[in-house]
Write a protein that holds these residues in place. Structure first.
Motif, short mmCIF file in Angstrom:
data_model
loop_
_atom_site.label_atom_id
_atom_site.label_comp_id
_atom_site.label_asym_id
_atom_site.label_seq_id
_atom_site.Cartn_x
_atom_site.Cartn_y
_atom_site.Cartn_z
N HIS A 244 0.90 -1.04 -0.08
CA HIS A 244 0.02 0.06 0.08
C HIS A 244 1.03 1.08 0.07
O HIS A 244 1.98 1.41 0.52
CB HIS A 244 -0.99 0.04 1.33
N HIS A 297 5.32 -7.83 6.14
CA HIS A 297 4.72 -6.38 5.65
C HIS A 297 5.52 -5.41 6.42
O HIS A 297 5.36 -5.19 7.41
CB HIS A 297 3.38 -6.21 5.99
N ASP A 299 6.04 -1.17 6.85
CA ASP A 299 5.45 0.05 6.73
C ASP A 299 6.85 0.97 6.80
O ASP A 299 7.46 0.99 7.64
CB ASP A 299 4.49 0.55 7.69
#
Ligand SMILES: [Fe+2]
Length: 327
Positions: A244, A297, A299
């Motif tokens: 994202h 994941h 970020d």
């Protein structure tokens, strides 16, 4: 023991969540997880006229059927366990409103959400949905582009007021996913930028060379070496995928917050949702409606980035430009 202002903050946020008379609330905890907010959440939910129960599971990432049944029948869930069981993100058909609360009390208060945060975030989301391309640049050397439109995205505004909505107090930001294989360019994680979940400020710049939606090379000094080692350790090419992408719109966030806490005491919403950041990430795209699973994941919020949607600048060197999105 909670102070008067903390009690008021909980009332404010559960009020924004529209928790009220006749509703059912569940507070979700897990073994070994800090549940310091359990009593306050239960008390404030009851003061607002809801019935409230506490459920503790053994492993928040594998919710048992009994707990899931309770979450599906509840109107509102305060998740103190930060469950990553995929089912907790699939409560929309049941109408359950979910709010994760993890951060220390002073961060909950400093970044206290306001009703207008939702309007600002939804404006950013609408801008993304109308756009076919996102480009990001930084003075440190980032120049990265991605096509938009195939997948959805998510937004957070710090409270959960609509049936099926999942959110976290605090934090306001918007994300989307690039079209499969469309991400190309260079991302420079500059000195002082942050890598999650390691919760580390980068000490020397890391350059990511991205082609066809995947990181193809990681260049730099010791921080690059460590990042490369982490990604390689999974022996799964999907951990190198671009995940994202979006920008932060949080009120009163502090970039330096991580330095004041032990890692287990802080979640990192200050950095992830930092006002005017660009949030780059790696790994899965399931929550955008894609099919990519990945065992890791990351970020990675970048400071002082410039973000374009098509030909419109949304953020300029870390400054949010659209009046509708400014705090
Ligand atoms: Fe993420």
């Amino acid at each position: 023991m909670f102070t008067k202002s903390q009690h008021a903050a909980w009332h404010h946020v559960l009020g924004l969540c529209k928790l009220g008379e006749g509703e059912t609330a569940v507070v979700l905890g897990a073994q070994g997880v800090d549940t310091r907010y359990r009593d306050t959440a239960l008390q404030v939910a009851r003061e607002r006229g809801a019935t409230a129960a506490y459920i503790e599971v053994e492993n928040a990432n594998r919710l048992p059927a009994t707990a899931l049944a309770a979450l599906r029948t509840a109107d509102f869930v305060v998740d103190l366990s930060h469950s990553h069981d995929p089912e907790i993100r699939k409560l929309a058909p049941y109408g359950t409103r979910t709010l994760v609360v993890l951060e220390p009390p002073e961060i909950l208060e400093r970044m206290l959400p306001q009703a207008s945060d939702k309007d600002r975030v939804l404006h950013a989301q609408a801008c993304i949905r109308q756009s076919g391309r996102m480009r990001v640049t930084t003075a440190a050397g980032t120049d990265f582009e991605v096509a938009l439109g195939e997948l959805g995205g998510n937004c957070q505004y710090g409270f959960s007021d609509e049936p099926g909505h999942w959110d976290q107090w605090p934090g306001a930001f918007v994300t989307t996913y690039g079209n499969e294989g469309s991400a190309n360019g260079t991302v420079v994680i500059a000195e002082g930028d942050i890598v999650f979940p390691q919760k580390e400020y980068v000490r020397n710049a890391i350059t990511l060379r991205i082609e066809g939606g995947y990181i193809r090379a990681i260049e730099g000094g010791v921080d690059a070496m460590l990042l490369k080692a982490t990604l390689n350790s999974y022996a799964d090419p999907e951990v190198f995928a671009v995940s994202h992408l979006g920008w932060g719109l949080s009120r009163n966030s502090r970039w330096d917050a991580l330095g004041f806490y032990d890692k287990k005491e802080i979640e990192g919403q200050d950095g992830r949702g930092h006002y005017g950041n660009f949030l780059f990430s790696t790994g899965p795209n399931l929550s955008g409606g894609g099919t990519r699973r990945a065992p890791l994941h990351l970020d990675i919020p970048l400071r002082d980035a410039t973000v374009w949607l098509d030909d419109r600048q949304m953020v300029k060197a870390g400054e949010v430009l659209a009046a509708e999105q400014r705090a």
